[in-house]
Design a protein around this motif. Structure first.
Motif, PDB file in Angstrom:
ATOM      1  N   ALA A   1       0.832  -1.210   0.000  1.00 46.75           N
ATOM      2  CA  ALA A   1       0.000   0.000   0.000  1.00 46.75           C
ATOM      3  C   ALA A   1       0.861   1.253   0.000  1.00 46.75           C
ATOM      4  O   ALA A   1       0.551   2.242  -0.691  1.00 46.75           O
ATOM      5  N   LEU A   2       1.932   1.239   0.753  1.00 48.17           N
ATOM      6  CA  LEU A   2       2.831   2.394   0.790  1.00 48.17           C
ATOM      7  C   LEU A   2       3.516   2.587  -0.553  1.00 48.17           C
ATOM      8  O   LEU A   2       3.710   3.722  -1.017  1.00 48.17           O
ATOM      9  N   ARG A   3       3.908   1.476  -1.187  1.00 44.46           N
ATOM     10  CA  ARG A   3       4.566   1.565  -2.493  1.00 44.46           C
ATOM     11  C   ARG A   3       3.624   2.147  -3.545  1.00 44.46           C
ATOM     12  O   ARG A   3       3.989   3.078  -4.281  1.00 44.46           O
ATOM     13  N   ILE A   4       2.409   1.599  -3.599  1.00 46.83           N
ATOM     14  CA  ILE A   4       1.453   2.043  -4.611  1.00 46.83           C
ATOM     15  C   ILE A   4       1.068   3.502  -4.389  1.00 46.83           C
ATOM     16  O   ILE A   4       0.896   4.267  -5.350  1.00 46.83           O
ATOM     17  N   SER A   5       0.946   3.892  -3.152  1.00 43.33           N
ATOM     18  CA  SER A   5       0.522   5.270  -2.854  1.00 43.33           C
ATOM     19  C   SER A   5       1.657   6.273  -2.980  1.00 43.33           C
ATOM     20  O   SER A   5       1.407   7.480  -2.959  1.00 43.33           O
ATOM     21  N   ASP A   6       2.892   5.780  -3.104  1.00 42.77           N
ATOM     22  CA  ASP A   6       4.073   6.660  -3.077  1.00 42.77           C
ATOM     23  C   ASP A   6       4.038   7.484  -1.793  1.00 42.77           C
ATOM     24  O   ASP A   6       3.960   8.714  -1.804  1.00 42.77           O
ATOM     25  N   TYR A   7       4.077   6.763  -0.682  1.00 44.59           N
ATOM     26  CA  TYR A   7       3.811   7.331   0.627  1.00 44.59           C
ATOM     27  C   TYR A   7       4.718   8.513   0.961  1.00 44.59           C
ATOM     28  O   TYR A   7       4.255   9.530   1.493  1.00 44.59           O
ATOM     29  N   GLN A   8       5.999   8.401   0.669  1.00 44.08           N
ATOM     30  CA  GLN A   8       6.913   9.494   1.001  1.00 44.08           C
ATOM     31  C   GLN A   8       6.560  10.766   0.241  1.00 44.08           C
ATOM     32  O   GLN A   8       6.675  11.876   0.781  1.00 44.08           O
ATOM     33  N   GLN A   9       6.097  10.597  -0.991  1.00 44.35           N
ATOM     34  CA  GLN A   9       5.649  11.763  -1.750  1.00 44.35           C
ATOM     35  C   GLN A   9       4.393  12.366  -1.125  1.00 44.35           C
ATOM     36  O   GLN A   9       4.232  13.591  -1.069  1.00 44.35           O
ATOM     37  N   LEU A  10       3.509  11.500  -0.610  1.00 41.70           N
ATOM     38  CA  LEU A  10       2.312  12.001   0.070  1.00 41.70           C
ATOM     39  C   LEU A  10       2.685  12.817   1.298  1.00 41.70           C
ATOM     40  O   LEU A  10       2.079  13.857   1.570  1.00 41.70           O
ATOM     41  N   VAL A  11       3.683  12.344   2.026  1.00 42.67           N
ATOM     42  CA  VAL A  11       4.115  13.067   3.224  1.00 42.67           C
ATOM     43  C   VAL A  11       4.653  14.439   2.852  1.00 42.67           C
ATOM     44  O   VAL A  11       4.343  15.450   3.505  1.00 42.67           O
TER      45      VAL A  11
ATOM     46  N   LEU B   1      -5.336  22.276   5.356  1.00 45.56           N
ATOM     47  CA  LEU B   1      -5.635  21.118   6.190  1.00 45.56           C
ATOM     48  C   LEU B   1      -5.614  19.863   5.321  1.00 45.56           C
ATOM     49  O   LEU B   1      -6.594  19.523   4.644  1.00 45.56           O
ATOM     50  N   VAL B   2      -4.495  19.185   5.333  1.00 47.38           N
ATOM     51  CA  VAL B   2      -4.289  17.979   4.525  1.00 47.38           C
ATOM     52  C   VAL B   2      -3.777  16.884   5.451  1.00 47.38           C
ATOM     53  O   VAL B   2      -2.961  17.138   6.342  1.00 47.38           O
ATOM     54  N   GLY B   3      -4.275  15.656   5.248  1.00 44.31           N
ATOM     55  CA  GLY B   3      -3.861  14.572   6.129  1.00 44.31           C
ATOM     56  C   GLY B   3      -3.706  13.247   5.406  1.00 44.31           C
ATOM     57  O   GLY B   3      -4.266  13.033   4.325  1.00 44.31           O
ATOM     58  N   ILE B   4      -2.938  12.364   6.024  1.00 45.57           N
ATOM     59  CA  ILE B   4      -2.712  11.014   5.508  1.00 45.57           C
ATOM     60  C   ILE B   4      -3.161  10.019   6.570  1.00 45.57           C
ATOM     61  O   ILE B   4      -2.880  10.198   7.762  1.00 45.57           O
ATOM     62  N   GLY B   5      -3.839   8.980   6.142  1.00 45.74           N
ATOM     63  CA  GLY B   5      -4.271   7.949   7.072  1.00 45.74           C
ATOM     64  C   GLY B   5      -3.983   6.565   6.546  1.00 45.74           C
ATOM     65  O   GLY B   5      -4.030   6.324   5.328  1.00 45.74           O
ATOM     66  N   VAL B   6      -3.677   5.657   7.451  1.00 49.54           N
ATOM     67  CA  VAL B   6      -3.412   4.262   7.100  1.00 49.54           C
ATOM     68  C   VAL B   6      -4.246   3.374   8.009  1.00 49.54           C
ATOM     69  O   VAL B   6      -4.476   3.700   9.180  1.00 49.54           O
TER      70      VAL B   6
END
Length: 772
Positions: free
Chosen positions: A428-438, A450-455
């Motif tokens: 899930a982190l790979r597909i979402s490109d998690y670091q880019q989301l952060v 106001l932007v957020g990330i949830g897992v």
């Protein structure tokens, strides 16, 4: 269609659904399409009061109307006709549940009288002409308030509002909390939802001549189970009742139980000797069909400072509504199997307090207690990570059950079959490109947005609820008929089950017919709910197919004068190993099986039935990730990205699995963003129409990015696990964590779903010190 795939390569192929052409061209047959000679129609007068004593019912005007055949009230039916509900825990209270109210009503929508007439319109006119005098009684709608001292009794015949209390304990919980270096506490309330199947409930009941039986067409998920309950409720022999589930327009758990109108229609059909039809209006369906969720959870998580989870306490207060159906009491108990989630928490205590209120009864709705369990542990872990200053991904990784620990017995005594939770999270982190989301979130925050990330990581128990049955029959011409106790209402059974049989028996899908939904034609079955169809129904037919194949192998060997062990499966039949031209087709085998050319002592025919019960659930799992935004000025919520990685074991049809995930996510996001069945303080329905119950629409859905991992189920002949409820289990908690992450800069750590714009706007204004 079937020529696109090798005849032994159907498992794993995205075969188009064979049932769809009939449905999309309007040629399906639903209950309301059933038209019988001499059929009468029923309309029901319902209580507008959430709790009231019935003083009098005047039916004279209705009885005098032209076209009205009969009018009945609860007094006319007597005490015999009741909706059965068996206790599931010791000491459970089961108050009366009459088909038509007698003496009092306990929620809005309770049937008070019924009118039978020549047409549906005349029946409704007759119902409207009935006058009822009520005396309003105090009511209670919130389950936690119903437990307070002095709260009104939802059921005046009981001594309290508690239906039952159940507990589950594992390990040494008190020691774990005594050793804790940090305790995270949380209270979460899940909103009540309406199942809202596109086809409202309905029934046609037709008595057979001379009173020999009753044929019932019913929009149901479980024909055999509802037949048994109908026999009990009616006091009529089960073997004389035939239940047929024609095309069913969705159910999502709500079409599992026996409802009052079903018993009423059957009773009237037997009494009048005429076919009877009742079809719910959309408004009736809102307030008479079981609703879902509505649980309040208070939890404590004991941890070390490094994030190691030591113990968990959960108290669930569940709103059952005013009456018990066969499945009402079950969903709250899911917490007793799922409280620890994906994590190594061996010290667990769960208490479930199930409560009566003056609201519509609850029961299974897609997920049926699973989404609440996932939401509870996933929100708790995010809050604990924040309080401890630990990365929320790392606290999950630290506590995941490891792949080598499976089969794993959890802290509540349930054995998980297989899993690799970190793998699905990584995907899930790979597909979402998690670091880019952060980076995206942090840059937006720097601008005051106001932007957020949830897992969310989760487990999904599937199957269970006893056995399922499957019969595989090779006809005289070599075609194959499969009879399954699973009953389709949109899942694609006719396609995916045919894939299983075509793959196992190495034939074209065109040679396989799937039959279901008729208690006269189908052996005893359980039904379709709880993500059990492929796990249980598929497992049963796979077992039956294996037995047919072994018998066919011996027949084929006899026909070519070879040893059975020398026969191997080939496309369309069997062949001698190493001599592929020495082949016997299924048609030849079937002709021999039915024509007498059999090995000595072998019974004629080529049919096998299997009742599959692994006596355990299949534990699917997954990881979902969400990126969200909240408009600071209006509170408008937006899901910008939603990644869903699910592991349902071996995938039979990827396209159908994807469709199941999409549907589950749509209903899960409804809970997260907008859907909530609301009652006023006195029990009046506030959101009982599509004008004010904000169901998700296609245009409201965010883009979905799907992924998968595959961890076969070692306890299933197909290696499968359920997937039908994955979207309602994982997506809401991922979205909830994302919205709370978006609000974290304002010091907000929890808001209950749904995250509507007014609710978020008010929270933002209060946090910023501005007047809302």
């Amino acid at each position: 269609m079937t020529t696109e795939h090798a005849t032994n390569g159907f498992i794993g192929a995205s075969v188009r659904r064979v049932e769809d052409p009939v449905l999309v061209t309007g040629k399906g047959c639903y209950v309301d399409d059933i038209q019988l000679p001499g059929m009468l129609h029923v309309a029901v007068l319902r209580s507008p009061y959430p709790h009231a004593k019935i003083i009098s019912i005047d039916t004279s005007a209705a009885k005098a109307m032209v076209g009205v055949t009969t009018v009945v009230t609860g007094e006319d039916l007597g005490e015999r006709l009741q909706i059965p509900a068996a206790p599931i825990v010791p000491g459970q209270k089961i108050p009366p549940h009459p088909v038509l109210a007698r003496g009092a009503v306990h929620c809005v929508g309770v049937p008070v009288a019924a009118v039978v007439a020549q047409t549906r319109a005349l029946a409704q006119d007759g119902a409207n002409a009935i006058e009822v005098e009520y005396e309003a009684l105090p009511s209670v709608v919130n389950a936690e308030k119903a437990l307070e001292p002095g709260a009104p009794l939802a059921r005046e015949e009981l001594d309290s509002n508690v239906c039952y209390i159940a507990t589950k304990k594992g390990g040494d919980v008190e020691k774990a909390f005594a050793q804790a270096e940090h305790i995270c506490r949380m209270h979460i309330a899940s909103p009540r939802q309406v199942a809202l199947a596109i086809e409202p409930r309905g029934i046609v009941a037709s008595p057979e001549p001379m009173g020999q039986g009753l044929t019932v067409w019913l929009s149901t998920q479980a024909p055999h189970r509802v037949r048994g309950d109908l026999a009990t409720g009616l006091g009529f022999p089960e073997h004389k009742i035939r239940v047929i589930a024609p095309d069913v327009g969705g159910g999502f758990g709500s079409k599992g139980p026996l409802y009052r109108e079903y018993v009423l229609a059957c009773h009237l059909a037997l009494k009048l000797g005429r076919p009877i039809k009742w079809i719910a209006t959309r408004s009736e369906d809102f307030v008479t069909t079981i609703q879902g969720r509505d649980q309040a959870m208070t939890s404590e998580l004991a941890l070390k400072r490094d994030g190691t989870m030591l113990g968990l306490k959960v108290r669930v207060v569940a709103n059952l509504g005013a009456y018990l159906y066969s499945s009402t009491a079950g969903p709250p108990q899911r917490m007793m199997a799922m409280a620890p989630g994906s994590y190594q928490i061996q010290n667990v205590h769960v208490e479930v307090v199930a409560v009566f209120t003056n609201t519509v009864p609850t029961g299974p709705y897609r997920g049926a207690g699973r989404p609440e369990s996932v939401l509870n542990i996933e929100r708790l872990i995010d809050k604990a990570a924040k309080e401890l200053g630990i990365d929320r991904l790392e606290i999950r990784r630290k506590n995941f059950i490891r792949p080598e620990q499976f089969p794993y017995r959890s802290g509540v005594g349930v054995e998980y079959d297989s899993g690799d939770y970190e793998k699905s999270l990584d995907e899930a982190l790979r597909i979402s490109d998690y670091q880019q989301l952060v980076r995206y979130r942090d840059e937006a925050r720097a601008r005051g947005e106001l932007v957020g990330i949830g897992v969310s990581t989760f487990v999904e128990p599937s199957g269970g609820a006893g056995f399922e049955s499957g019969t595989v029959r090779v006809e005289r011409t070599g075609e194959i008929t499969v009879l399954t106790g699973s009953s389709s209402h949109g899942q694609g059974h006719e396609t995916s089950f045919a894939q299983v049989i075509a793959d196992k028996m190495r034939v074209s899908m065109d040679h396989v017919a799937i039959r279901h939904g008729d208690t006269l034609a189908i052996q005893q079955g359980v039904g379709t709910f709880g993500s059990r169809s492929m796990v249980m129904g598929g497992g049963a037919m796979a077992k039956a197919a294996e037995r047919v194949i072994e018998k066919a192998r011996r027949i084929a060997a006899h026909l070519v004068e070879a040893a059975p062990e020398d026969m191997v499966q080939a496309d369309g039949g069997f062949a001698v190993a190493g001599v592929p031209e020495k082949k016997v087709t299924w048609r030849q085998i079937a002709a021999a099986a039915h024509g007498g050319r059999l090995p000595a002592g072998m019974e004629p025919g080529l049919q096998e039935t299997a009742f599959f019960d692994p006596r355990r659930e299949a534990w699917a799992f997954g990881a979902h990730a969400a990126l969200v935004r909240i408009d600071r000025e209006t509170g408008k919520p937006t899901i910008e990205k939603l990644v869903l990685v699910d592991d349902c074991g071996v995938i039979i049809n990827p396209m159908i699995v994807e469709g199941q995930v999409h549907g589950g996510v749509a209903q899960g996001l409804g809970e997260a963003l907008r859907e909530q069945m609301l009652f006023g303080e006195n029990g009046e329905v506030l959101t009982g129409t599509l004008m004010n119950y904000a169901v998700m629409r296609a245009a409201d859905m965010p883009p979905l990015i799907l992924g998968e991992t595959v961890t076969p189920n070692p306890f299933n002949p197909l290696g499968v696990k359920g997937v039908g409820e994955a979207g309602t289990n994982g997506a809401p908690s991922a979205v909830a964590n994302a919205f709370m992450d978006a609000l974290a800069p304002l010091g907000i750590d929890h808001i209950d779903m749904p995250y509507t714009a007014p609710k978020l706007w008010e929270a933002i204004r209060q946090a910023e010190g501005r007047e809302a």
